[in-house]
Design a protein around this motif. Structure first.
Motif, mmCIF file in Angstrom:
data_model
loop_
_atom_site.group_PDB
_atom_site.id
_atom_site.type_symbol
_atom_site.label_atom_id
_atom_site.label_comp_id
_atom_site.label_asym_id
_atom_site.label_seq_id
_atom_site.Cartn_x
_atom_site.Cartn_y
_atom_site.Cartn_z
ATOM 1 N N GLN A 102 0.532 27.913 6.312
ATOM 2 C CA GLN A 102 1.743 28.617 5.904
ATOM 3 C C GLN A 102 1.448 29.693 4.843
ATOM 4 O OE1 GLN A 102 5.085 26.005 5.150
ATOM 5 N NE2 GLN A 102 5.108 25.312 7.266
ATOM 6 N N VAL A 105 0.365 32.944 6.389
ATOM 7 C CA VAL A 105 1.487 33.728 6.916
ATOM 8 C C VAL A 105 2.161 34.487 5.772
ATOM 9 C CG1 VAL A 105 3.772 33.620 7.990
ATOM 10 C CG2 VAL A 105 1.916 32.195 8.875
ATOM 11 N N MET A 106 2.474 33.769 4.701
ATOM 12 C CA MET A 106 3.217 34.372 3.590
ATOM 13 C C MET A 106 2.419 35.464 2.885
ATOM 14 S SD MET A 106 4.999 30.918 2.118
ATOM 15 C CE MET A 106 5.810 29.825 3.307
ATOM 16 N N GLY A 108 0.055 37.163 4.354
ATOM 17 C CA GLY A 108 -0.426 38.126 5.333
ATOM 18 C C GLY A 108 -1.941 38.154 5.450
ATOM 19 N N ARG A 137 5.445 38.234 15.347
ATOM 20 C CA ARG A 137 6.521 37.325 14.959
ATOM 21 C C ARG A 137 6.286 35.936 15.563
ATOM 22 N NH1 ARG A 137 10.112 37.885 10.828
ATOM 23 N NH2 ARG A 137 11.748 36.374 11.180
ATOM 24 N N GLU A 140 3.426 34.177 13.665
ATOM 25 C CA GLU A 140 3.838 33.669 12.353
ATOM 26 C C GLU A 140 4.679 32.405 12.482
ATOM 27 O OE1 GLU A 140 3.803 37.849 9.821
ATOM 28 O OE2 GLU A 140 5.680 36.774 10.103
ATOM 29 N N ILE A 144 3.736 28.585 11.194
ATOM 30 C CA ILE A 144 4.618 27.831 10.291
ATOM 31 C C ILE A 144 4.885 26.438 10.884
ATOM 32 C CG2 ILE A 144 6.980 27.688 9.354
ATOM 33 C CD1 ILE A 144 5.423 29.846 7.947
ATOM 34 N N LEU A 190 4.752 33.410 -5.193
ATOM 35 C CA LEU A 190 5.460 34.550 -4.592
ATOM 36 C C LEU A 190 6.152 35.352 -5.685
ATOM 37 C CD1 LEU A 190 7.238 32.869 -1.536
ATOM 38 C CD2 LEU A 190 5.161 34.254 -1.508
#
Lengths: 366, 366
Positions: A102, A105-106, A108, A137, A140, A144, A190
């Motif tokens: 995950q 993905v977040m 990149g 899409r 990703e 997840i 983040l």
């Protein structure tokens, strides 16, 4: 005579490595067997199953299995050799896979362990099938969901490990804290990414709460709690874990800037390209003179960080003395950790393994 | 005299509703109390905590709590009134929150229960803070992480529910199957979205495996397993659950095309805009004559589905007879489910609740 001495001494240095690597291999075998069985159960005969059944278990390979090793060494501070404890320790690697899948993905990130990240593999597969809709899409979302499955399977592997209910009940609070901290820590990350460079103290605080604790201290405490270790042993492991965990993260940050792409499996200066407020970047800002500070500010605000910028930035960090200083901080922590272990009352095998793991965490090149 | 009769009969129809709503309220209180305590534990005093501590528990409100109700009714087929069982049942609502938070990101849904979806709330907050970086990207990542926390907390609430170890051990296999199926089902959905319209039988197969099972059958079986119900009761609940679950999904699909936005809280014809291969769309394609079939194909391939296209599409589906036919299929299933309950040996309170829940699932407008 000298050669006999050497031969006699050798095992005391080689034995912990052999034992540790065997622990890692056992954890991999248990984790992989469990994940393969679950994946077969859920994906067999499905259109998307062909890929999921292969890619998901493969994602486990290539890991360093540091967290399971620390957990098992923690267990061995109070418990006997045990396949059930190996399975409980291995559950932490599935938790790690959840976080990696995950986070990539977040953040990149296209590469993981020198290979395409999970979302990239799913995305390429979508493109190969020539399906409609966005392949990115799809990749990703699928990564997840694969991460979610790793999160579910981690807990299931621990619960079904075969450890006694009493042992498990001592481990659950630490396990729950660890997995919640993973999500909470990534959320904090983040937010950090989106703000200006933090100060050194505030960085250390985040670092202790997040990766430092997660890699060394928490797994050690978790394993020791499962084994029912007393407060003295737990206190020593906590102290060792805090020191080695921080050193591990410092080393990680050095590799994120100065690491050799051929060894790390990541592009050179990846952390700079990602504008990560890592320890070496923050330390450089604190140690910079006025001219260096201005130049760092300029680099931090570049729209695109290309190869030239990376090489200029690396040179500047080294020139502030931050690279060397961080190396000293790593060695200081490794030395203190060794002193903690020397003074602690833990079985010889566990003490040897902790000494070796501290070295591996702080002197690694990947 | 007549009025006395009516007054005497009333309780037998009103009592199940009162009891069921009280069960829902108890589940909400337990779930919310648990999530608030966890959120306070992890987020207090953090920059991002202010929002997370508010938004994450709020996400629970407004749910129908159908799954906990089914689980608790399943429990009451063999177990006594119990706060521990209420907590175990409530864990399914946290699992549902996990699925909703992440599915809305993957499906790009901006609304949930008539309010901004979780990722939209996080994204707006990022924008209000005027932080750098993409607010959308932040919102999506934060919602995924909030979903992860719901997934973790669901299992923790169940484990800490206070049910006896023996009861829990009967529930785990069903709980594990349910949460894995959620992720696996969503992955299958991503693949379905990307392909051409499936046939009716293949659609029913996916529907049974995914949402049908997940909403009714699995929660009922889970509750009954916790209570240690015997095979006869389980078989009846399984049959009832299959029928009502399918009817629930058919109704959901009708509302996704013909639902009133003011009641459903979703834009009109949302499923058409999303090109979802839902039961009513697939049935329309099967029932269409040649001209209707061509027009459906044209609508399915539109680049943008605007309000005009939605209204043309709705008219076309109704003209094929699919809307009416699906209504019949729903009523058929509801009637069969009632017959299953009438023949089953379950306590009166549970039987009344099951009858009422079947009506709520199939006659709802949201």
């Amino acid at each position: 005579m000298a050669s006999t001495m050497a031969a006699e001494e050798a095992p005391s240095k080689e034995a912990p490595a052999g034992w540790l690597d065997a622990v890692g291999a056992r954890c991999l075998a248990e984790a992989r067997g469990f994940v393969e069985a679950r994946a077969a159960e859920h994906f067999s005969g499905r259109a998307e199953g062909e890929l999921a059944e292969t890619v998901i278990p493969q994602f486990l390979a290539g890991g360093k299995f540091l967290r399971p090793m620390f957990a098992y060494v923690g267990w061995r501070c109070g418990g006997p050799e045990s396949d059930a404890a190996v399975r409980a320790a291995a559950s932490l690697e599935l938790l790690h896979c959840f976080a990696l899948a995950q986070d990539d993905v977040m953040d990149g990130s296209a590469l993981r362990r020198g290979r395409p990240a999970l979302h990239v593999r799913f995305s390429r597969w979508h493109a190969e099938q020539r399906w409609s809709g966005s392949a990115d899409r799809f990749g990703e979302s699928a990564a997840i969901l694969a991460g979610d499955l790793f999160l579910v399977w981690s807990e299931q592997l621990l619960r079904e490990s075969g450890l006694a209910a009493e042992a498990l009940s001592r481990g659950w609070p630490r396990y729950d804290a660890m997995r919640a901290e993973l999500a909470v820590g990534q959320l904090a990350d983040l937010v950090n990414d989106a703000r200006t460079l933090p100060g050194w103290d505030s960085l250390l605080d985040v670092l202790r709460r997040k990766s430092g604790n997660y890699t060394v201290r928490r797994p050690l405490e978790f394993g020791a709690a499962l084994a029912g270790c007393g407060p003295d042993v737990l206190a020593a492991l906590t102290e060792y874990g805090g020191l080695v965990g921080e050193a591990f993260q410092f080393k990680d940050d050095l590799l994120g800037v100065f690491g050799d792409p051929a060894v790390t499996g990541k592009p050179s200066g990846q952390d700079l390209r990602d504008r990560k407020a890592s320890s070496v970047v923050v330390l450089a800002a604190e140690m910079a003179d006025r001219a260096q500070h201005d130049e760092l500010g300029e680099l931090l605000n570049l729209v695109t960080v290309d190869d030239d910028a990376v090489s200029r930035w690396c040179g500047l960090i080294a020139a502030t003395g931050a690279r060397e200083r961080l190396g000293e901080l790593i060695r200081e922590r490794a030395d203190k950790a060794q002193a903690v272990i020397d003074a602690a009352v833990v079985p010889r095998q566990a003490a040897d393994a902790l000494a070796l793991l501290a070295t591996r965490c702080t002197e690694r090149e990947q």
